[in-house]
Design a protein around this motif. Sequence first.
Motif, PDB file in Angstrom:
ATOM      1  N   GLU A  57      30.087 -19.652  59.999  1.00  0.00           N
ATOM      2  CA  GLU A  57      31.459 -20.880  60.077  1.00  0.00           C
ATOM      3  C   GLU A  57      31.651 -22.273  60.819  1.00  0.00           C
ATOM      4  N   ALA A  58      30.549 -22.040  61.531  1.00  0.00           N
ATOM      5  CA  ALA A  58      30.465 -23.255  62.747  1.00  0.00           C
ATOM      6  C   ALA A  58      29.596 -24.224  62.419  1.00  0.00           C
ATOM      7  N   ARG A  59      28.421 -23.611  61.197  1.00  0.00           N
ATOM      8  CA  ARG A  59      27.255 -24.518  61.367  1.00  0.00           C
ATOM      9  C   ARG A  59      27.886 -24.932  59.442  1.00  0.00           C
ATOM     10  N   ARG A  60      28.517 -23.954  58.714  1.00  0.00           N
ATOM     11  CA  ARG A  60      28.948 -25.217  57.552  1.00  0.00           C
ATOM     12  C   ARG A  60      29.796 -26.059  57.575  1.00  0.00           C
ATOM     13  N   GLU A  61      30.609 -26.125  58.583  1.00  0.00           N
ATOM     14  CA  GLU A  61      31.718 -26.990  59.208  1.00  0.00           C
ATOM     15  C   GLU A  61      30.907 -28.942  59.502  1.00  0.00           C
ATOM     16  N   ARG A  62      29.720 -27.899  60.632  1.00  0.00           N
ATOM     17  CA  ARG A  62      28.876 -29.289  60.863  1.00  0.00           C
ATOM     18  C   ARG A  62      27.716 -29.766  59.691  1.00  0.00           C
ATOM     19  N   LEU A  63      27.866 -28.906  58.607  1.00  0.00           N
ATOM     20  CA  LEU A  63      26.723 -29.296  57.876  1.00  0.00           C
ATOM     21  C   LEU A  63      28.228 -30.234  56.884  1.00  0.00           C
ATOM     22  N   VAL A  64      29.098 -30.024  56.704  1.00  0.00           N
ATOM     23  CA  VAL A  64      30.454 -30.332  55.554  1.00  0.00           C
ATOM     24  C   VAL A  64      30.686 -31.590  56.295  1.00  0.00           C
ATOM     25  N   ARG A  65      30.936 -31.596  58.032  1.00  0.00           N
ATOM     26  CA  ARG A  65      31.210 -33.505  58.571  1.00  0.00           C
ATOM     27  C   ARG A  65      30.488 -33.807  58.313  1.00  0.00           C
ATOM     28  N   GLY A  66      28.674 -33.968  58.002  1.00  0.00           N
ATOM     29  CA  GLY A  66      27.606 -34.483  58.336  1.00  0.00           C
ATOM     30  C   GLY A  66      27.402 -35.192  56.922  1.00  0.00           C
ATOM     31  N   ALA A  67      28.007 -34.444  56.571  1.00  0.00           N
ATOM     32  CA  ALA A  67      27.853 -35.251  54.657  1.00  0.00           C
ATOM     33  C   ALA A  67      29.173 -36.059  54.444  1.00  0.00           C
ATOM     34  N   ASP A  68      28.421 -36.973  53.130  1.00  0.00           N
ATOM     35  CA  ASP A  68      29.213 -38.207  52.848  1.00  0.00           C
ATOM     36  C   ASP A  68      30.809 -37.965  52.121  1.00  0.00           C
ATOM     37  N   PRO A 120      32.304 -22.727  42.243  1.00  0.00           N
ATOM     38  CA  PRO A 120      33.540 -23.233  43.587  1.00  0.00           C
ATOM     39  C   PRO A 120      32.115 -23.310  44.171  1.00  0.00           C
ATOM     40  N   ASP A 121      30.473 -22.662  43.978  1.00  0.00           N
ATOM     41  CA  ASP A 121      29.707 -22.800  44.757  1.00  0.00           C
ATOM     42  C   ASP A 121      29.011 -24.015  44.835  1.00  0.00           C
ATOM     43  N   ILE A 122      29.469 -24.485  43.662  1.00  0.00           N
ATOM     44  CA  ILE A 122      28.118 -25.960  43.252  1.00  0.00           C
ATOM     45  C   ILE A 122      29.545 -26.991  44.073  1.00  0.00           C
ATOM     46  N   VAL A 123      30.346 -26.966  43.929  1.00  0.00           N
ATOM     47  CA  VAL A 123      31.543 -27.480  44.909  1.00  0.00           C
ATOM     48  C   VAL A 123      31.378 -27.421  45.594  1.00  0.00           C
ATOM     49  N   GLU A 124      30.948 -26.295  46.832  1.00  0.00           N
ATOM     50  CA  GLU A 124      30.739 -25.991  48.117  1.00  0.00           C
ATOM     51  C   GLU A 124      29.325 -27.017  48.965  1.00  0.00           C
ATOM     52  N   ALA A 125      28.397 -26.420  47.545  1.00  0.00           N
ATOM     53  CA  ALA A 125      26.964 -26.703  47.962  1.00  0.00           C
ATOM     54  C   ALA A 125      27.622 -28.573  47.471  1.00  0.00           C
ATOM     55  N   CYS A 126      27.708 -29.422  47.123  1.00  0.00           N
ATOM     56  CA  CYS A 126      28.435 -30.858  46.955  1.00  0.00           C
ATOM     57  C   CYS A 126      28.498 -31.633  48.033  1.00  0.00           C
ATOM     58  N   VAL A 127      29.779 -30.527  48.440  1.00  0.00           N
ATOM     59  CA  VAL A 127      30.631 -30.968  49.467  1.00  0.00           C
ATOM     60  C   VAL A 127      29.817 -31.152  50.723  1.00  0.00           C
ATOM     61  N   SER A 128      28.917 -29.941  51.199  1.00  0.00           N
ATOM     62  CA  SER A 128      27.964 -30.004  52.085  1.00  0.00           C
ATOM     63  C   SER A 128      26.809 -30.331  52.377  1.00  0.00           C
ATOM     64  N   GLY A 129      26.616 -31.301  51.287  1.00  0.00           N
ATOM     65  CA  GLY A 129      25.126 -31.703  50.748  1.00  0.00           C
ATOM     66  C   GLY A 129      24.105 -31.176  50.930  1.00  0.00           C
ATOM     67  N   LEU A 130      24.203 -29.819  50.488  1.00  0.00           N
ATOM     68  CA  LEU A 130      23.335 -29.222  49.982  1.00  0.00           C
ATOM     69  C   LEU A 130      22.081 -29.505  48.656  1.00  0.00           C
ATOM     70  N   ALA A 153      22.732 -22.481  35.736  1.00  0.00           N
ATOM     71  CA  ALA A 153      21.878 -22.435  35.237  1.00  0.00           C
ATOM     72  C   ALA A 153      21.219 -24.434  34.838  1.00  0.00           C
ATOM     73  N   GLN A 154      22.425 -24.517  35.057  1.00  0.00           N
ATOM     74  CA  GLN A 154      22.222 -26.098  34.028  1.00  0.00           C
ATOM     75  C   GLN A 154      21.902 -27.126  35.972  1.00  0.00           C
ATOM     76  N   TYR A 155      22.443 -26.907  36.686  1.00  0.00           N
ATOM     77  CA  TYR A 155      22.455 -27.898  37.917  1.00  0.00           C
ATOM     78  C   TYR A 155      21.825 -27.016  38.728  1.00  0.00           C
ATOM     79  N   ARG A 156      20.736 -26.147  38.748  1.00  0.00           N
ATOM     80  CA  ARG A 156      19.172 -25.804  39.434  1.00  0.00           C
ATOM     81  C   ARG A 156      18.455 -26.461  40.207  1.00  0.00           C
ATOM     82  N   GLN A 157      18.404 -27.539  38.672  1.00  0.00           N
ATOM     83  CA  GLN A 157      17.269 -28.204  39.086  1.00  0.00           C
ATOM     84  C   GLN A 157      17.732 -28.466  40.115  1.00  0.00           C
ATOM     85  N   PHE A 158      18.959 -29.182  40.655  1.00  0.00           N
ATOM     86  CA  PHE A 158      19.476 -30.377  41.457  1.00  0.00           C
ATOM     87  C   PHE A 158      19.694 -29.318  42.766  1.00  0.00           C
ATOM     88  N   PRO A 159      18.561 -29.371  43.940  1.00  0.00           N
ATOM     89  CA  PRO A 159      18.505 -28.403  45.177  1.00  0.00           C
ATOM     90  C   PRO A 159      20.088 -29.377  45.686  1.00  0.00           C
TER      91      PRO A 159
END
Length: 159
Positions: A57-68, A120-130, A153-159
């Motif tokens: 959880e702390a690792r995910r929060e660091r990623l979120v803080r580092g994201a724009d 929600p997992d796509i939104v989380e990936a956008c938020v965390s910068g993945l 499937a549609q957004y898989r091409q954007f890792p």
Amino acid sequence: MSRRHRGRATGNPVTYQTPLPAGGVQLETFLPWTLVRRGLKKQVITPLDAPQAFLDEARRERLVRGADEDSPLMRAFGLACHWQRLLDEGRFNSITEIASAEGIDRGQASKIAQLARVAPDIVEACVSGLAKGLTLQRLIRRPVPTAWDAQRAQYRQFP
């Protein structure tokens, strides 16, 4: 914040000067810790008592803080959720009414409003910068599929 409390908020080593008759002695203490948010509360986790779930959880929060945080995509996600809540509460009857109240084009408002259906997992990936290749323009260019599997499937091409 005073210099004395600097280490408590940022995790930096805390340095104290203690006056002695023979001269000052510098003491430096360092305790590695991680600040984890739990709703409105914050909890300090040290490496000695941290289970693996807290470390993840702390690792995910660091990623979120580092994201724009103030990107156009994040603002659009927030606006879409806000508009969906207004529609659910019955304050507005349609996106057309929301668009006229906000003073924006109805087509642009409907494109932004469809972001409330994104998985929600796509939104989380956008938020965390993945999902760095996934931008606002790419999301609203085509209609967002209703099924979450089709979205993945549609957004898989954007890792």
